[in-house]
Scaffold this motif. Sequence first.
Motif, mmCIF file in Angstrom:
data_model
loop_
_atom_site.group_PDB
_atom_site.id
_atom_site.type_symbol
_atom_site.label_atom_id
_atom_site.label_comp_id
_atom_site.label_asym_id
_atom_site.label_seq_id
_atom_site.Cartn_x
_atom_site.Cartn_y
_atom_site.Cartn_z
ATOM 1 N N ALA A 239 -1.804 8.865 -3.720
ATOM 2 C CA ALA A 239 -2.787 7.804 -3.958
ATOM 3 C C ALA A 239 -2.130 6.437 -4.144
ATOM 4 O O ALA A 239 -2.785 5.406 -3.978
ATOM 5 C CB ALA A 239 -3.640 8.146 -5.181
ATOM 6 N N LEU A 240 -0.842 6.416 -4.437
ATOM 7 C CA LEU A 240 -0.130 5.154 -4.638
ATOM 8 C C LEU A 240 0.322 4.516 -3.322
ATOM 9 O O LEU A 240 0.837 3.389 -3.320
ATOM 10 C CB LEU A 240 1.091 5.381 -5.533
ATOM 11 N N GLU A 241 0.126 5.200 -2.217
ATOM 12 C CA GLU A 241 0.677 4.765 -0.929
ATOM 13 C C GLU A 241 0.348 3.322 -0.547
ATOM 14 O O GLU A 241 1.222 2.609 -0.030
ATOM 15 C CB GLU A 241 0.221 5.714 0.178
ATOM 16 N N PRO A 242 -0.880 2.830 -0.752
ATOM 17 C CA PRO A 242 -1.175 1.465 -0.297
ATOM 18 C C PRO A 242 -0.265 0.396 -0.875
ATOM 19 O O PRO A 242 -0.075 -0.661 -0.251
ATOM 20 C CB PRO A 242 -2.621 1.253 -0.746
ATOM 21 N N ARG A 243 0.323 0.643 -2.047
ATOM 22 C CA ARG A 243 1.140 -0.375 -2.717
ATOM 23 C C ARG A 243 2.619 0.005 -2.799
ATOM 24 O O ARG A 243 3.378 -0.657 -3.526
ATOM 25 C CB ARG A 243 0.604 -0.619 -4.134
ATOM 26 N N MET A 244 3.042 0.999 -2.068
ATOM 27 C CA MET A 244 4.452 1.375 -2.090
ATOM 28 C C MET A 244 5.302 0.315 -1.393
ATOM 29 O O MET A 244 4.884 -0.294 -0.408
ATOM 30 C CB MET A 244 4.656 2.729 -1.408
ATOM 31 N N GLY A 245 6.504 0.100 -1.915
ATOM 32 C CA GLY A 245 7.421 -0.831 -1.290
ATOM 33 C C GLY A 245 7.803 -0.357 0.102
ATOM 34 O O GLY A 245 7.991 0.834 0.328
ATOM 35 N N ARG A 246 7.918 -1.308 1.023
ATOM 36 C CA ARG A 246 8.233 -0.994 2.421
ATOM 37 C C ARG A 246 9.326 -1.907 2.942
ATOM 38 O O ARG A 246 9.366 -3.093 2.602
ATOM 39 C CB ARG A 246 6.986 -1.148 3.299
ATOM 40 N N GLU A 247 10.161 -1.364 3.789
ATOM 41 C CA GLU A 247 11.170 -2.132 4.510
ATOM 42 C C GLU A 247 10.903 -1.939 5.991
ATOM 43 O O GLU A 247 11.006 -0.821 6.497
ATOM 44 C CB GLU A 247 12.573 -1.652 4.150
ATOM 45 N N VAL A 250 8.494 0.797 6.587
ATOM 46 C CA VAL A 250 8.905 2.169 6.251
ATOM 47 C C VAL A 250 9.067 2.313 4.739
ATOM 48 O O VAL A 250 9.731 1.491 4.093
ATOM 49 C CB VAL A 250 10.222 2.532 6.965
ATOM 50 N N ILE A 251 8.474 3.373 4.174
ATOM 51 C CA ILE A 251 8.561 3.634 2.733
ATOM 52 C C ILE A 251 9.783 4.478 2.390
ATOM 53 O O ILE A 251 10.440 4.240 1.377
ATOM 54 C CB ILE A 251 7.275 4.334 2.245
ATOM 55 N N ALA A 252 10.111 5.464 3.227
ATOM 56 C CA ALA A 252 11.232 6.372 2.951
ATOM 57 C C ALA A 252 12.525 5.590 2.764
ATOM 58 O O ALA A 252 12.852 4.700 3.553
ATOM 59 C CB ALA A 252 11.381 7.378 4.089
#
Length: 283
Positions: A239-247, A250-252
Amino acid sequence: MPNISEPYEYVLYIDEAGDDGLKRVKPIDQNGGSEWLCIGGLLIRSQYEKETVGWVKDIRTDINATQGPALHYRDLSPTKRRRACELLADYPCRFFAVASNKKNMRGHNNSRAAKRGGKQWYYNYCVRLLMERVTDFCLRDSVKRFEEPRYVKVIFSARGGHSYGQTKAYWEVLKAQATGGSTFLNKREIAHQVLRYGLVEYVPHYSIAGLQLADAVASSFYQAADAMGPKWAIEPAIALEPRMGREAGVIADYGLVLQPSPPWKARLTDDQKLIFEHYGYRF
Protein backbone atom coordinates in the motif's frame (compact mmCIF):
# COMPACT_ATOMS: atom_id res chain seq x y z
CA MET A 1 18.94 17.43 22.03
CA PRO A 2 20.91 19.69 19.66
CA ASN A 3 19.90 23.28 19.10
CA ILE A 4 18.38 23.37 15.63
CA SER A 5 19.55 26.69 14.21
CA GLU A 6 20.54 25.96 10.63
CA PRO A 7 17.90 26.17 7.90
CA TYR A 8 16.76 22.92 6.36
CA GLU A 9 14.55 21.98 3.44
CA TYR A 10 13.80 18.33 4.31
CA VAL A 11 13.06 16.25 7.39
CA LEU A 12 13.88 12.54 7.56
CA TYR A 13 12.33 10.39 10.29
CA ILE A 14 14.07 7.04 10.93
CA ASP A 15 12.76 4.04 12.85
CA GLU A 16 13.59 0.34 12.89
CA ALA A 17 11.94 -3.04 13.30
CA GLY A 18 13.72 -6.20 14.35
CA ASP A 19 17.06 -6.24 16.15
CA ASP A 20 20.70 -6.02 15.14
CA GLY A 21 21.93 -9.00 17.17
CA LEU A 22 24.10 -11.42 15.18
CA LYS A 23 25.29 -13.94 17.77
CA ARG A 24 22.18 -16.10 17.35
CA VAL A 25 19.73 -15.62 14.48
CA LYS A 26 16.37 -17.19 13.63
CA PRO A 27 15.54 -19.58 12.02
CA ILE A 28 19.05 -21.08 12.44
CA ASP A 29 18.80 -20.69 16.21
CA GLN A 30 15.42 -21.38 17.77
CA ASN A 31 15.92 -18.74 20.47
CA GLY A 32 17.91 -16.37 18.29
CA GLY A 33 17.35 -12.75 17.43
CA SER A 34 15.12 -11.65 14.58
CA GLU A 35 15.91 -12.94 11.10
CA TRP A 36 15.48 -9.40 9.74
CA LEU A 37 16.54 -5.90 10.63
CA CYS A 38 14.48 -3.27 8.81
CA ILE A 39 15.30 0.43 8.82
CA GLY A 40 12.47 2.67 7.66
CA GLY A 41 12.68 6.29 6.60
CA LEU A 42 9.92 8.82 5.97
CA LEU A 43 11.06 11.96 4.15
CA ILE A 44 9.06 15.20 3.94
CA ARG A 45 9.68 18.79 2.97
CA SER A 46 10.16 21.00 6.01
CA GLN A 47 6.95 22.90 5.22
CA TYR A 48 4.98 19.80 6.26
CA GLU A 49 6.83 19.17 9.54
CA LYS A 50 4.10 20.59 11.77
CA GLU A 51 1.38 18.99 9.67
CA THR A 52 2.52 15.46 10.57
CA VAL A 53 0.68 15.86 13.89
CA GLY A 54 -2.57 16.20 11.97
CA TRP A 55 -1.66 13.29 9.69
CA VAL A 56 -1.28 10.98 12.68
CA LYS A 57 -4.48 12.27 14.25
CA ASP A 58 -6.45 11.75 11.04
CA ILE A 59 -5.08 8.23 10.54
CA ARG A 60 -5.87 7.24 14.12
CA THR A 61 -9.39 8.64 13.80
CA ASP A 62 -10.03 6.87 10.50
CA ILE A 63 -8.95 3.46 11.80
CA ASN A 64 -10.45 3.97 15.26
CA ALA A 65 -7.12 3.69 17.08
CA THR A 66 -7.39 6.67 19.40
CA GLN A 67 -6.56 5.00 22.70
CA GLY A 68 -3.13 5.72 24.14
CA PRO A 69 -0.79 8.63 23.40
CA ALA A 70 0.64 7.48 20.05
CA LEU A 71 0.15 5.45 16.89
CA HIS A 72 1.84 2.06 17.29
CA TYR A 73 1.82 -0.13 14.19
CA ARG A 74 2.37 -3.35 16.12
CA ASP A 75 -0.78 -2.74 18.20
CA LEU A 76 -3.05 -2.48 15.15
CA SER A 77 -5.20 -5.27 13.70
CA PRO A 78 -4.31 -6.54 10.19
CA THR A 79 -7.12 -4.51 8.63
CA LYS A 80 -6.08 -1.33 10.45
CA ARG A 81 -2.43 -1.80 9.48
CA ARG A 82 -3.31 -1.96 5.82
CA ARG A 83 -5.66 1.01 6.04
CA ALA A 84 -3.07 3.08 7.94
CA CYS A 85 -0.53 2.49 5.17
CA GLU A 86 -3.10 3.34 2.49
CA LEU A 87 -3.81 6.63 4.24
CA LEU A 88 -0.12 7.37 4.81
CA ALA A 89 0.55 6.98 1.09
CA ASP A 90 -1.86 9.86 0.40
CA TYR A 91 0.36 12.42 2.13
CA PRO A 92 3.21 14.41 0.48
CA CYS A 93 6.17 12.29 1.58
CA ARG A 94 8.64 9.67 0.35
CA PHE A 95 9.35 6.27 1.88
CA PHE A 96 12.66 4.42 2.02
CA ALA A 97 13.33 1.03 3.61
CA VAL A 98 16.34 -1.24 4.08
CA ALA A 99 15.53 -4.89 4.79
CA SER A 100 18.58 -6.89 5.86
CA ASN A 101 18.32 -10.65 6.22
CA LYS A 102 20.74 -11.69 8.94
CA LYS A 103 21.25 -15.41 8.27
CA ASN A 104 24.50 -14.95 6.37
CA MET A 105 25.71 -12.48 9.06
CA ARG A 106 25.26 -14.91 11.96
CA GLY A 107 28.31 -14.78 14.22
CA HIS A 108 30.08 -12.28 11.96
CA ASN A 109 32.31 -9.59 13.41
CA ASN A 110 33.53 -6.55 11.50
CA SER A 111 37.16 -6.16 12.58
CA ARG A 112 37.57 -2.93 10.60
CA ALA A 113 34.72 -1.29 12.49
CA ALA A 114 35.80 -2.75 15.82
CA LYS A 115 39.21 -1.06 15.52
CA ARG A 116 37.41 2.28 15.32
CA GLY A 117 35.30 1.44 18.38
CA GLY A 118 32.24 0.61 16.31
CA LYS A 119 30.25 -1.71 18.57
CA GLN A 120 27.08 -1.28 16.54
CA TRP A 121 28.70 -1.53 13.13
CA TYR A 122 25.91 -3.65 11.63
CA TYR A 123 23.16 -1.18 12.59
CA ASN A 124 25.32 1.72 11.35
CA TYR A 125 25.87 -0.02 8.03
CA CYS A 126 22.14 -0.54 7.46
CA VAL A 127 21.48 3.12 8.31
CA ARG A 128 24.25 4.05 5.87
CA LEU A 129 22.42 2.26 3.05
CA LEU A 130 19.30 4.27 3.85
CA MET A 131 21.18 7.55 4.09
CA GLU A 132 22.97 7.00 0.78
CA ARG A 133 19.65 6.90 -1.01
CA VAL A 134 17.83 9.58 0.95
CA THR A 135 20.67 12.11 0.68
CA ASP A 136 20.95 11.37 -3.05
CA PHE A 137 17.23 12.11 -3.39
CA CYS A 138 17.55 15.36 -1.41
CA LEU A 139 20.61 16.50 -3.35
CA ARG A 140 19.06 15.89 -6.75
CA ASP A 141 15.74 17.42 -5.72
CA SER A 142 17.26 20.55 -4.16
CA VAL A 143 19.64 21.19 -7.04
CA LYS A 144 16.72 20.84 -9.44
CA ARG A 145 14.47 23.18 -7.45
CA PHE A 146 16.97 25.67 -6.00
CA GLU A 147 20.14 25.14 -8.04
CA GLU A 148 22.04 24.35 -4.83
CA PRO A 149 22.07 21.68 -2.11
CA ARG A 150 19.63 22.16 0.77
CA TYR A 151 19.96 20.46 4.15
CA VAL A 152 17.96 17.59 5.61
CA LYS A 153 17.17 17.34 9.32
CA VAL A 154 17.45 13.73 10.52
CA ILE A 155 15.40 12.50 13.49
CA PHE A 156 16.03 9.01 14.86
CA SER A 157 13.60 7.09 17.01
CA ALA A 158 15.72 6.56 20.11
CA ARG A 159 16.06 2.90 21.06
CA GLY A 160 17.88 1.49 24.07
CA GLY A 161 21.32 0.08 23.33
CA HIS A 162 22.11 2.36 20.39
CA SER A 163 24.67 5.15 20.42
CA TYR A 164 23.56 7.69 17.84
CA GLY A 165 26.73 9.64 18.47
CA GLN A 166 28.56 6.56 17.21
CA THR A 167 26.39 6.60 14.08
CA LYS A 168 27.31 10.24 13.41
CA ALA A 169 30.99 9.42 14.00
CA TYR A 170 30.69 6.69 11.36
CA TRP A 171 29.28 9.27 8.93
CA GLU A 172 32.33 11.44 9.60
CA VAL A 173 34.58 8.51 8.68
CA LEU A 174 32.62 7.99 5.47
CA LYS A 175 32.86 11.70 4.68
CA ALA A 176 36.65 11.63 5.09
CA GLN A 177 36.88 8.51 2.93
CA ALA A 178 34.73 10.10 0.23
CA THR A 179 36.90 13.22 0.25
CA GLY A 180 40.04 11.12 -0.02
CA GLY A 181 38.61 8.74 -2.60
CA SER A 182 39.09 5.72 -0.32
CA THR A 183 35.46 4.72 0.40
CA PHE A 184 35.17 1.02 1.24
CA LEU A 185 32.16 -0.56 -0.52
CA ASN A 186 31.72 2.50 -2.72
CA LYS A 187 28.82 1.55 -5.00
CA ARG A 188 27.08 4.59 -3.51
CA GLU A 189 28.11 7.31 -1.08
CA ILE A 190 26.24 9.57 1.32
CA ALA A 191 25.71 13.00 -0.21
CA HIS A 192 27.34 14.96 2.60
CA GLN A 193 26.45 18.25 0.88
CA VAL A 194 22.95 17.99 2.39
CA LEU A 195 24.00 16.86 5.89
CA ARG A 196 24.83 18.94 8.96
CA TYR A 197 25.44 17.08 12.18
CA GLY A 198 23.77 19.85 14.17
CA LEU A 199 20.61 18.80 12.33
CA VAL A 200 20.57 15.26 13.76
CA GLU A 201 18.32 14.37 16.69
CA TYR A 202 17.35 11.18 18.51
CA VAL A 203 14.13 11.31 20.51
CA PRO A 204 11.53 8.85 21.86
CA HIS A 205 9.17 7.40 19.26
CA TYR A 206 6.00 8.59 20.97
CA SER A 207 7.11 12.24 21.19
CA ILE A 208 7.29 13.01 17.46
CA ALA A 209 4.43 12.37 15.03
CA GLY A 210 6.80 11.81 12.10
CA LEU A 211 8.52 8.97 13.96
CA GLN A 212 5.19 7.23 14.47
CA LEU A 213 4.73 7.34 10.70
CA ALA A 214 8.27 6.08 10.10
CA ASP A 215 7.45 3.20 12.44
CA ALA A 216 4.67 2.19 10.03
CA VAL A 217 7.16 2.15 7.15
CA ALA A 218 9.78 0.08 9.00
CA SER A 219 7.26 -2.28 10.58
CA SER A 220 5.22 -2.91 7.44
CA PHE A 221 8.30 -3.96 5.49
CA TYR A 222 9.53 -6.05 8.40
CA GLN A 223 6.15 -7.78 8.51
CA ALA A 224 6.21 -8.34 4.74
CA ALA A 225 9.71 -9.86 4.83
CA ASP A 226 9.16 -11.97 7.97
CA ALA A 227 7.22 -14.72 6.22
CA MET A 228 8.07 -17.20 8.98
CA GLY A 229 6.58 -14.95 11.62
CA PRO A 230 3.04 -15.20 13.00
CA LYS A 231 1.86 -11.87 11.55
CA TRP A 232 3.21 -12.13 8.02
CA ALA A 233 1.38 -9.93 5.50
CA ILE A 234 2.58 -8.04 2.44
CA GLU A 235 -0.49 -5.89 1.79
CA PRO A 236 0.45 -2.96 4.12
CA ALA A 237 3.90 -2.61 2.54
CA ILE A 238 2.40 -2.81 -0.94
CA ALA A 239 0.00 0.00 0.00
CA LEU A 240 3.01 2.31 0.40
CA GLU A 241 4.00 1.94 -3.27
CA PRO A 242 2.70 5.32 -4.54
CA ARG A 243 5.18 7.19 -2.32
CA MET A 244 8.20 4.90 -2.44
CA GLY A 245 11.50 6.48 -3.41
CA ARG A 246 12.46 5.89 -7.04
CA GLU A 247 15.61 6.21 -9.10
CA ALA A 248 14.85 6.55 -12.81
CA GLY A 249 11.41 5.15 -12.02
CA VAL A 250 12.78 2.05 -10.25
CA ILE A 251 12.09 1.27 -6.57
CA ALA A 252 14.32 -1.82 -6.17
CA ASP A 253 17.67 -0.96 -4.57
CA TYR A 254 16.55 2.63 -3.97
CA GLY A 255 13.21 3.03 -2.22
CA LEU A 256 13.52 -0.58 -1.03
CA VAL A 257 16.93 -2.12 -0.41
CA LEU A 258 17.43 -5.84 0.17
CA GLN A 259 20.56 -7.10 1.87
CA PRO A 260 22.66 -9.12 1.30
CA SER A 261 23.50 -8.29 -2.29
CA PRO A 262 23.11 -9.87 -4.79
CA PRO A 263 19.63 -11.02 -3.65
CA TRP A 264 20.19 -14.75 -4.08
CA LYS A 265 22.69 -14.68 -1.20
CA ALA A 266 19.81 -14.19 1.23
CA ARG A 267 18.48 -17.68 0.47
CA LEU A 268 14.90 -16.49 0.89
CA THR A 269 11.82 -18.67 0.76
CA ASP A 270 9.29 -18.11 -2.00
CA ASP A 271 7.03 -16.29 0.46
CA GLN A 272 9.85 -14.04 1.64
CA LYS A 273 10.64 -13.10 -1.96
CA LEU A 274 7.12 -11.84 -2.69
CA ILE A 275 7.46 -8.29 -1.36
CA PHE A 276 10.83 -7.82 -3.03
CA GLU A 277 9.63 -9.22 -6.34
CA HIS A 278 6.65 -6.86 -6.16
CA TYR A 279 9.05 -3.93 -5.93
CA GLY A 280 11.25 -5.05 -8.80
CA TYR A 281 13.83 -7.47 -7.44
CA ARG A 282 14.68 -10.57 -9.46
CA PHE A 283 16.09 -13.73 -7.93
